[in-house]
Design a protein around this motif. Structure first.
Motif, mmCIF file in Angstrom:
data_model
loop_
_atom_site.group_PDB
_atom_site.id
_atom_site.type_symbol
_atom_site.label_atom_id
_atom_site.label_comp_id
_atom_site.label_asym_id
_atom_site.label_seq_id
_atom_site.Cartn_x
_atom_site.Cartn_y
_atom_site.Cartn_z
ATOM 1 N N VAL A 140 71.742 -42.962 -4.398
ATOM 2 C CA VAL A 140 70.888 -44.066 -4.850
ATOM 3 C C VAL A 140 70.591 -45.024 -3.703
ATOM 4 O O VAL A 140 69.444 -45.449 -3.497
ATOM 5 N N VAL A 141 71.624 -45.374 -2.922
ATOM 6 C CA VAL A 141 71.425 -46.284 -1.794
ATOM 7 C C VAL A 141 70.488 -45.657 -0.758
ATOM 8 O O VAL A 141 69.623 -46.339 -0.193
ATOM 9 N N LEU A 142 70.645 -44.369 -0.499
ATOM 10 C CA LEU A 142 69.765 -43.696 0.446
ATOM 11 C C LEU A 142 68.311 -43.740 -0.014
ATOM 12 O O LEU A 142 67.395 -43.983 0.792
ATOM 13 N N ILE A 143 68.089 -43.513 -1.305
ATOM 14 C CA ILE A 143 66.720 -43.543 -1.837
ATOM 15 C C ILE A 143 66.129 -44.939 -1.721
ATOM 16 O O ILE A 143 64.984 -45.129 -1.279
ATOM 17 N N VAL A 144 66.908 -45.959 -2.108
ATOM 18 C CA VAL A 144 66.427 -47.339 -2.026
ATOM 19 C C VAL A 144 66.164 -47.730 -0.574
ATOM 20 O O VAL A 144 65.155 -48.376 -0.255
ATOM 21 N N ALA A 145 67.064 -47.325 0.334
ATOM 22 C CA ALA A 145 66.873 -47.634 1.753
ATOM 23 C C ALA A 145 65.588 -46.986 2.284
ATOM 24 O O ALA A 145 64.838 -47.609 3.049
ATOM 25 N N ALA A 146 65.324 -45.755 1.869
ATOM 26 C CA ALA A 146 64.096 -45.083 2.303
ATOM 27 C C ALA A 146 62.862 -45.810 1.776
ATOM 28 O O ALA A 146 61.866 -45.964 2.489
ATOM 29 N N LEU A 147 62.932 -46.272 0.531
ATOM 30 C CA LEU A 147 61.807 -47.010 -0.044
ATOM 31 C C LEU A 147 61.580 -48.343 0.672
ATOM 32 O O LEU A 147 60.448 -48.836 0.729
ATOM 33 N N LEU A 148 62.646 -48.930 1.219
ATOM 34 C CA LEU A 148 62.530 -50.191 1.945
ATOM 35 C C LEU A 148 62.103 -49.981 3.395
ATOM 36 O O LEU A 148 61.960 -50.955 4.142
ATOM 37 N N GLY A 149 61.926 -48.733 3.793
ATOM 38 C CA GLY A 149 61.434 -48.450 5.134
ATOM 39 C C GLY A 149 62.505 -48.204 6.176
ATOM 40 O O GLY A 149 62.216 -48.212 7.383
ATOM 41 N N VAL A 150 63.738 -47.972 5.742
ATOM 42 C CA VAL A 150 64.815 -47.707 6.692
ATOM 43 C C VAL A 150 64.601 -46.321 7.314
ATOM 44 O O VAL A 150 64.316 -45.348 6.606
ATOM 45 N N SER A 151 64.744 -46.241 8.617
ATOM 46 C CA SER A 151 64.559 -44.966 9.333
ATOM 47 C C SER A 151 65.841 -44.152 9.256
ATOM 48 O O SER A 151 66.766 -44.346 10.056
ATOM 49 N N LEU A 152 65.903 -43.253 8.322
ATOM 50 C CA LEU A 152 67.085 -42.418 8.110
ATOM 51 C C LEU A 152 66.784 -40.980 8.510
ATOM 52 O O LEU A 152 65.646 -40.533 8.464
ATOM 53 N N THR A 153 67.824 -40.267 8.888
ATOM 54 C CA THR A 153 67.660 -38.845 9.149
ATOM 55 C C THR A 153 67.638 -38.082 7.830
ATOM 56 O O THR A 153 68.280 -38.479 6.859
ATOM 57 N N TRP A 154 66.870 -36.996 7.806
ATOM 58 C CA TRP A 154 66.852 -36.123 6.630
ATOM 59 C C TRP A 154 67.293 -34.721 7.004
ATOM 60 O O TRP A 154 66.960 -33.755 6.330
ATOM 61 N N ASN A 155 68.055 -34.639 8.101
ATOM 62 C CA ASN A 155 68.635 -33.368 8.517
ATOM 63 C C ASN A 155 69.664 -32.929 7.465
ATOM 64 O O ASN A 155 70.620 -33.663 7.201
ATOM 65 N N PRO A 156 69.503 -31.753 6.855
ATOM 66 C CA PRO A 156 70.420 -31.340 5.782
ATOM 67 C C PRO A 156 71.878 -31.301 6.212
ATOM 68 O O PRO A 156 72.768 -31.698 5.455
ATOM 69 N N LEU A 157 72.142 -30.822 7.435
ATOM 70 C CA LEU A 157 73.525 -30.745 7.898
ATOM 71 C C LEU A 157 74.136 -32.132 8.055
ATOM 72 O O LEU A 157 75.300 -32.367 7.708
ATOM 73 N N LYS A 158 73.348 -33.072 8.577
ATOM 74 C CA LYS A 158 73.853 -34.433 8.739
ATOM 75 C C LYS A 158 74.061 -35.101 7.381
ATOM 76 O O LYS A 158 75.019 -35.859 7.197
ATOM 77 N N LEU A 159 73.201 -34.816 6.427
ATOM 78 C CA LEU A 159 73.374 -35.389 5.090
ATOM 79 C C LEU A 159 74.624 -34.830 4.407
ATOM 80 O O LEU A 159 75.330 -35.557 3.707
ATOM 81 N N LEU A 160 74.903 -33.549 4.630
ATOM 82 C CA LEU A 160 76.151 -32.982 4.099
ATOM 83 C C LEU A 160 77.360 -33.643 4.747
ATOM 84 O O LEU A 160 78.368 -33.908 4.085
ATOM 85 N N ALA A 161 77.259 -33.921 6.046
ATOM 86 C CA ALA A 161 78.348 -34.622 6.731
ATOM 87 C C ALA A 161 78.498 -36.040 6.188
ATOM 88 O O ALA A 161 79.622 -36.548 6.083
ATOM 89 N N VAL A 162 77.393 -36.673 5.842
ATOM 90 C CA VAL A 162 77.450 -38.011 5.230
ATOM 91 C C VAL A 162 78.227 -37.969 3.923
ATOM 92 O O VAL A 162 79.085 -38.827 3.660
ATOM 93 N N LEU A 163 77.955 -36.969 3.094
ATOM 94 C CA LEU A 163 78.678 -36.841 1.827
ATOM 95 C C LEU A 163 80.166 -36.608 2.074
ATOM 96 O O LEU A 163 81.013 -37.140 1.350
ATOM 97 N N ALA A 164 80.491 -35.811 3.103
ATOM 98 C CA ALA A 164 81.898 -35.570 3.429
ATOM 99 C C ALA A 164 82.590 -36.858 3.858
ATOM 100 O O ALA A 164 83.736 -37.128 3.473
ATOM 101 N N VAL A 165 81.905 -37.687 4.640
ATOM 102 C CA VAL A 165 82.473 -38.964 5.080
ATOM 103 C C VAL A 165 82.718 -39.879 3.885
ATOM 104 O O VAL A 165 83.769 -40.530 3.769
#
Length: 272
Positions: A140-165
């Motif tokens: 939810v925070v990632l979606i809201v941050a993207a809507l607010l214009g935050v420059s986030l990576t959408w690399n699948p491997l990095k997102l999986l690592a984010v979930l692990a963290v």
């Protein structure tokens, strides 16, 4: 009198992987049991996501305009988003011990402790279930941050690592809560201690501001705070800030294991 032959060394070697697989299987079973409780109150995932979203929308956008916190070339809202993800995991996990005390009062915990499964499997299952719960808030925070214009990576491997963290961070703080529950044994005491340490843990980290601008004593506390390493890993993965991934993940893994051991050692006090 005949003596039974000793088991060959190969049998000992074969039994160890089976024991490890059995342990992970039991951890997964306890984790699934915890997650099934969400079916009774699915609104919990939504209501718990409100607070981190408000932090991001109100606090983040306001301080982005004030420009009071130096974050270099990184916009403050971009800098804040990973910290809010870590904060949401902290706020969910730090009161997880209340559920343990409730299960003790309802007689459920005693039944779980008499099963053949080790206490560490029970604690680990609950800890990683807390981590899985926080994943929905992180999304939810990632979606809201993207809507607010935050420059986030959408690399699948990095997102999986984010979930692990996120899962590792929540696992540690839920174990911290269960450890406190094993010490105080009462819900009201645990609630008070949880409220007393939540904000200090949050503010004594780099979730809102860089470690470099902290006073010396707060900087020392920040380096001893696992939340700092969780936020650093998230910032590196999501917005590309330089960080030591080996140090970040090592601290989180060691903290989670230590938390599981501590909570498991005190679990017996709750069942007395």
């Amino acid at each position: 009198m005949s003596v039974a032959p000793a088991a060959p060394p190969s049998a000992w070697v074969d039994s160890r992987p089976r024991a490890v697989l059995r342990l992970f299987s039991r951890i997964g079973t306890f984790c699934l049991i915890e997650l099934q409780k969400l079916r009774h109150d699915r609104t919990e995932l939504i209501t718990r996501a409100i607070q981190p979203v408000l932090w991001l929308v109100i606090f983040g956008q306001t301080f982005s305009r004030i420009r009071a916190i130096p974050t270099g070339d990184v916009p403050y809202l971009d800098y804040l988003a990973p910290g809010i993800i870590a904060q949401s995991a902290l706020f969910v996990a730090i009161f997880y011990g209340i559920q343990i005390i409730w299960e003790r009062d309802a007689g459920i915990l005693t039944k779980l402790l008499v099963t053949p499964s080790p206490r560490s499997a029970l604690v680990a299952g609950k800890a990683f279930a807390a981590g899985v719960r926080t994943i929905s808030q992180a999304i939810v925070v990632l979606i809201v941050a993207a809507l607010l214009g935050v420059s986030l990576t959408w690399n699948p491997l990095k997102l999986l690592a984010v979930l692990a963290v996120v899962v590792l961070g929540a696992a540690f703080f839920s174990c911290l809560s269960m450890t406190i529950a094993g010490l105080v044994l009462r819900r009201d005491r645990l609630m008070g201690i949880g409220q007393a340490i939540t904000m200090p843990l949050f503010f004594a980290s780099n979730a809102l501001y860089p470690v470099d601008i902290m006073p010396g004593w707060l900087r020392a506390l920040s380096h001893a705070n696992p939340l700092t390493y969780e936020v650093s890993a998230l910032r590196g993965l999501l917005i590309g800030q330089p960080t030591n991934y080996l140090l970040d993940f090592t601290v989180l893994i060691v903290a989670a294991i230590a938390g599981i051991c501590a909570a498991a050692a005190l679990m017996g006090r709750l069942a007395r």
